[in-house]
Design a protein around this motif. Structure first.
Motif, PDB file in Angstrom:
ATOM      1  N   ILE A   3       0.838  -1.198   0.000  1.00 39.88           N
ATOM      2  CA  ILE A   3       0.000   0.000   0.000  1.00 39.88           C
ATOM      3  C   ILE A   3       0.869   1.242   0.000  1.00 39.88           C
ATOM      4  CG2 ILE A   3      -1.729   1.247   1.329  1.00 39.88           C
ATOM      5  CD1 ILE A   3      -2.334  -1.709   2.441  1.00 39.88           C
ATOM      6  N   LEU A   4       1.987   1.135   0.718  1.00 43.67           N
ATOM      7  CA  LEU A   4       2.872   2.295   0.851  1.00 43.67           C
ATOM      8  C   LEU A   4       3.420   2.758  -0.505  1.00 43.67           C
ATOM      9  CD1 LEU A   4       4.548   4.230   2.617  1.00 43.67           C
ATOM     10  CD2 LEU A   4       6.290   2.462   2.749  1.00 43.67           C
ATOM     11  N   LEU A   5       3.850   1.817  -1.341  1.00 43.50           N
ATOM     12  CA  LEU A   5       4.497   2.221  -2.594  1.00 43.50           C
ATOM     13  C   LEU A   5       3.561   3.000  -3.524  1.00 43.50           C
ATOM     14  CD1 LEU A   5       6.763  -0.878  -3.279  1.00 43.50           C
ATOM     15  CD2 LEU A   5       7.505   1.394  -2.607  1.00 43.50           C
ATOM     16  N   PRO A   6       2.345   2.475  -3.809  1.00 46.28           N
ATOM     17  CA  PRO A   6       1.470   3.291  -4.654  1.00 46.28           C
ATOM     18  C   PRO A   6       1.111   4.630  -4.010  1.00 46.28           C
ATOM     19  CG  PRO A   6       0.432   1.182  -4.083  1.00 46.28           C
ATOM     20  CD  PRO A   6       1.817   1.123  -3.577  1.00 46.28           C
ATOM     21  N   ALA A   7       0.921   4.622  -2.681  1.00 42.39           N
ATOM     22  CA  ALA A   7       0.586   5.891  -2.013  1.00 42.39           C
ATOM     23  C   ALA A   7       1.730   6.886  -2.170  1.00 42.39           C
ATOM     24  CB  ALA A   7       0.288   5.638  -0.535  1.00 42.39           C
ATOM     25  N   ALA A   8       2.967   6.393  -1.988  1.00 46.38           N
ATOM     26  CA  ALA A   8       4.124   7.290  -2.119  1.00 46.38           C
ATOM     27  C   ALA A   8       4.234   7.804  -3.548  1.00 46.38           C
ATOM     28  CB  ALA A   8       5.400   6.567  -1.705  1.00 46.38           C
ATOM     29  N   ALA A   9       3.947   6.961  -4.525  1.00 42.89           N
ATOM     30  CA  ALA A   9       4.049   7.399  -5.920  1.00 42.89           C
ATOM     31  C   ALA A   9       3.059   8.517  -6.208  1.00 42.89           C
ATOM     32  CB  ALA A   9       3.808   6.214  -6.855  1.00 42.89           C
ATOM     33  N   LEU A  10       1.806   8.333  -5.756  1.00 41.52           N
ATOM     34  CA  LEU A  10       0.798   9.377  -5.986  1.00 41.52           C
ATOM     35  C   LEU A  10       1.171  10.665  -5.274  1.00 41.52           C
ATOM     36  CD1 LEU A  10      -2.564   7.400  -5.674  1.00 41.52           C
ATOM     37  CD2 LEU A  10      -1.608   8.443  -7.722  1.00 41.52           C
ATOM     38  N   LEU A  11       1.616  10.522  -4.037  1.00 40.18           N
ATOM     39  CA  LEU A  11       1.989  11.711  -3.272  1.00 40.18           C
ATOM     40  C   LEU A  11       3.195  12.401  -3.929  1.00 40.18           C
ATOM     41  CD1 LEU A  11       1.061  13.183  -0.758  1.00 40.18           C
ATOM     42  CD2 LEU A  11       2.730  11.905   0.566  1.00 40.18           C
ATOM     43  N   GLY A  12       4.088  11.599  -4.478  1.00 36.64           N
ATOM     44  CA  GLY A  12       5.253  12.163  -5.168  1.00 36.64           C
ATOM     45  C   GLY A  12       4.837  13.019  -6.350  1.00 36.64           C
ATOM     46  N   ILE A  13       3.847  12.542  -7.099  1.00 38.11           N
ATOM     47  CA  ILE A  13       3.344  13.330  -8.232  1.00 38.11           C
ATOM     48  C   ILE A  13       2.814  14.665  -7.716  1.00 38.11           C
ATOM     49  CG2 ILE A  13       1.541  13.481  -9.998  1.00 38.11           C
ATOM     50  CD1 ILE A  13       1.678  10.452 -10.266  1.00 38.11           C
ATOM     51  N   ALA A  14       1.969  14.587  -6.670  1.00 38.10           N
ATOM     52  CA  ALA A  14       1.349  15.806  -6.144  1.00 38.10           C
ATOM     53  C   ALA A  14       2.409  16.779  -5.650  1.00 38.10           C
ATOM     54  CB  ALA A  14       0.383  15.443  -5.019  1.00 38.10           C
ATOM     55  N   VAL A  15       3.349  16.278  -4.840  1.00 38.80           N
ATOM     56  CA  VAL A  15       4.339  17.165  -4.225  1.00 38.80           C
ATOM     57  C   VAL A  15       5.184  17.848  -5.291  1.00 38.80           C
ATOM     58  CG1 VAL A  15       6.482  17.143  -2.888  1.00 38.80           C
ATOM     59  CG2 VAL A  15       4.442  16.031  -1.996  1.00 38.80           C
ATOM     60  N   LEU A  16       5.681  17.083  -6.245  1.00 38.88           N
ATOM     61  CA  LEU A  16       6.600  17.698  -7.193  1.00 38.88           C
ATOM     62  C   LEU A  16       5.891  18.656  -8.154  1.00 38.88           C
ATOM     63  CD1 LEU A  16       9.492  17.414  -6.799  1.00 38.88           C
ATOM     64  CD2 LEU A  16       9.664  16.184  -8.933  1.00 38.88           C
ATOM     65  N   THR A  17       4.691  18.288  -8.619  1.00 43.04           N
ATOM     66  CA  THR A  17       4.004  19.215  -9.525  1.00 43.04           C
ATOM     67  C   THR A  17       3.618  20.501  -8.786  1.00 43.04           C
ATOM     68  OG1 THR A  17       1.957  18.004  -9.082  1.00 43.04           O
ATOM     69  CG2 THR A  17       3.094  17.487 -11.128  1.00 43.04           C
TER      70      THR A  17
END
Lengths: 266, 340
Positions: free
Chosen positions: B286-300
């Motif tokens: 669960i952590l990996l997909p959550a981190a990926a989505l959050l990564g998109i949000a944070v960087l954009t």
């Protein structure tokens, strides 16, 4: 069944286990006793392939341990290593379900059968009501039971327990030992455990192996192995071993340090 | 490694909470992308953007969106995914909440090798990412070896990382000094930023993001087993060393491809996985997909802020991430200090 042949394990050039020949028979509860540093844990780690021997061999059910596949070995033999203080942030149920890992292929999901096995392991260890709790929130005894549940979920034929009662209070110690006996009697698991408490070993084992300085001092039924001479030579204590009237089992009544040992420490 | 308050732990273990978090994170990622597309020197409305994508809009607006903002936003999103996943994997492998490709020197290893290709063999520019990968993998292995002494201690990892990072960092500085004429935007590379990133950069990073993400997700259960500690993981039949090597390679590949596009962008790989862990717990599936989505949000979102915060000057996003990340790092350090 586990058998070793001239097993030698070295650590920094020093032989921690020295040409050990020992046989843990099928279907029994075995305890390994010995003073600190005698190589008990090392023996257990070598039997479970955590450590490699310098020379000699370990056979599990007739096959040398190095010839077992990693996963099939884990389906056959489970080990509960000594308690680590570091704990992880997951649910008890998830932890126990990791016990199914060796039964599953790459990316294979748990099926109904696995869930049943996990549930059964949780119930056997009395952890079913805590299944949704986080491992971090558990007390030492509960955490130990959760780890044992994980080992049970592996459905091994052999279960190795390295000091399973350390850090637990008396009630939890007995619970763990009762559980080990239950797994042996009901699930026909062969149990090999390292214990510190001699009386626990006396009341819960079918066979006792006593180790001293990396060698086997004696091996056999509790009444053959535990006697005043052994306690003097291996543990350096003067003790009185008596027979219980109820069932004829042995217990160690009193213990005190041998005088020369006390002088050494003073 | 992580201690969350009891109420939080109680709450987030429910399935509905996890589903809700995923929906929120997906919305946040989408919002970040939209925010990035509409904001800038020229404000573009959402309807106009929709028109651009449906081919009903021509002229300068189309150029701005299609050639400048959209590819840059996508690069930001992919880099966010790469760095977050790399951070989550490295934190697991190194057993350290502060492990981030930048802090522990994986990025500088990638940077040194990447830049070396760029300035010494400019004709072989396409080798930049593979070279950066070798650098990243090399420094990860080096850090691990330096910190290894009867097991890996979190503190030693960070110290070894600081040393390795300083070593490769000075190599990067030396190259940039000697060949300052050949590297435009050297400062941008050192700080990490997304300005002028466009379709070619997207092409460069996309295959690595896809491969790295797939591999990371496939390894999720193995990561969970590995988190139990080496002894228990071995007891469960996991090839511990092999898993660690493969996952390190995946993390190195993810960070190396990010570094070869945006430079030494720090702290994303530390903050994002940590925040994701607080939200969904430590189960890697669960952590990996959550981190990926959050990564998109944070960087954009932060790249957009970096573009619009001081017009007409465009800050490199690395400055913002550093300004936020360094205090966060110190916070983690203090928190950990109290537990040990």
């Amino acid at each position: 069944m586990i058998r070793t042949e001239q097993l030698t394990v070295k650590y920094r050039g020093h032989a921690v286990l020295d040409q050990i020949n020992v046989l843990f028979e099928q279907g029994l509860v075995h305890s390994i006793l010995g003073p600190n540093g005698c190589g008990k844990s090392t023996l257990l780690k070598t039997l479970s392939r955590q450590l490699k021997g310098e020379s000699g061999a370990v056979y599990v059910d007739g096959k040398e341990v190095k010839d077992w596949g990693t996963k099939s070995f884990a389906r056959h033999l489970a080990i509960l290593s000594q308690v680590q203080e570091r704990s992880i942030d997951i649910r008890v149920h998830d932890l126990v379900s990791y016990g199914r890992f060796p039964h599953k292929g790459w990316m294979q999901k748990l099926d109904d059968e696995d869930i049943k096995v996990v549930q059964n392991a949780l119930e056997l260890t009395g952890m079913a009501s805590l299944a949704n709790r986080n491992v971090q929130e558990l007390s030492g005894g509960e955490r130990q039971r959760a780890r044992i549940a994980m080992a049970i979920a592996q459905q091994p034929k052999l279960l190795l327990l390295d000091e399973p009662t350390t850090y637990l209070d008396l009630c939890h110690q007995l619970e763990i030992l009762e559980l080990a006996r239950h797994l042996n009697r009901v699930q026909k698991m062969t149990i090999v455990m390292v214990l510190h408490d001699l009386n626990h070993a006396l009341s819960y084992s079918d066979r006792i192996t006593v180790m001293k300085n990396g060698s086997i001092y004696s091996h056999g039924a509790p009444c053959e192995v535990v006697n005043e001479e052994m306690l003097r030579e291996v543990f350096h204590v003067e003790a009185c071993v008596e027979k219980l009237d109820v069932d004829g089992s042995l217990f160690i009544k009193s213990m005190k340090l041998l005088l020369d040992k006390r002088r050494l420490m003073g | 490694m992580y201690t969350a308050s009891k109420a939080v732990v109680e709450f987030r273990k429910t399935v509905s909470w996890r589903v809700a978090v995923f929906i929120i994170l997906a919305c946040l990622a989408m919002a970040g992308i939209v925010f990035s597309l509409v904001s800038g020197a020229v404000q573009v409305g959402i309807i106009e953007i929709v028109d651009v994508f449906t081919g009903q809009q021509d002229g300068s607006v189309r150029d701005i969106i299609w050639n400048i903002r959209f590819p840059r936003t996508l690069v930001a999103a992919l880099v966010g995914v790469n760095l977050s996943l790399a951070g989550a994997l490295l934190q697991g492998i190194m057993r350290n909440a502060m492990a981030d490709p930048h802090i522990i020197g994986v990025s500088s290893g990638a940077g040194l090798f990447g830049i070396a290709v760029l300035v010494l063999f400019p004709a072989y520019g396409y080798l930049m990412t593979p070279a950066a990968f070798l650098g990243a993998l090399g420094s990860a292995v080096l850090i691990y070896a330096l910190a290894w002494q009867n097991g890996v201690r979190p503190g030693r990892i960070i110290l070894a990382g600081v040393a390795v990072s300083a070593f490769f960092g000075s190599g990067i500085s030396a190259l940039l000094t000697f060949y300052s004429d050949r590297v435009d935007g050297a400062l941008l590379f050192l700080v990490g930023g997304l300005s002028a990133k466009s379709w070619p950069h997207l092409q460069l990073v996309l295959p690595y993001t896809i491969a790295g993400t797939l591999f990371a997700l496939l390894s999720a259960q193995r990561m969970n087993i590995l988190m139990l500690g080496d002894a228990d993981a071995k007891g469960l039949g996991l090839h511990v060393e092999r898993t660690r090597l493969w996952v390190t390679a995946a993390a190195a590949l993810l960070s190396a491809s990010a570094v070869s596009v945006v430079g030494l962008l720090g702290f994303v790989g530390m903050i994002v996985p940590h925040a994701a862990r607080l939200l969904v717990g430590s189960d890697y599936r669960i952590l990996l997909p959550a981190a990926a989505l959050l990564g998109i949000a944070v960087l954009t979102i932060f790249d957009t802020l970096a573009r619009i915060i001081f017009p007409p000057v465009e800050l490199p996003v690395g400055i913002i991430m550093g300004a936020l990340g360094a205090p966060f790092f110190l916070y983690l350090l203090r928190k950990r200090g109290m537990h040990e």
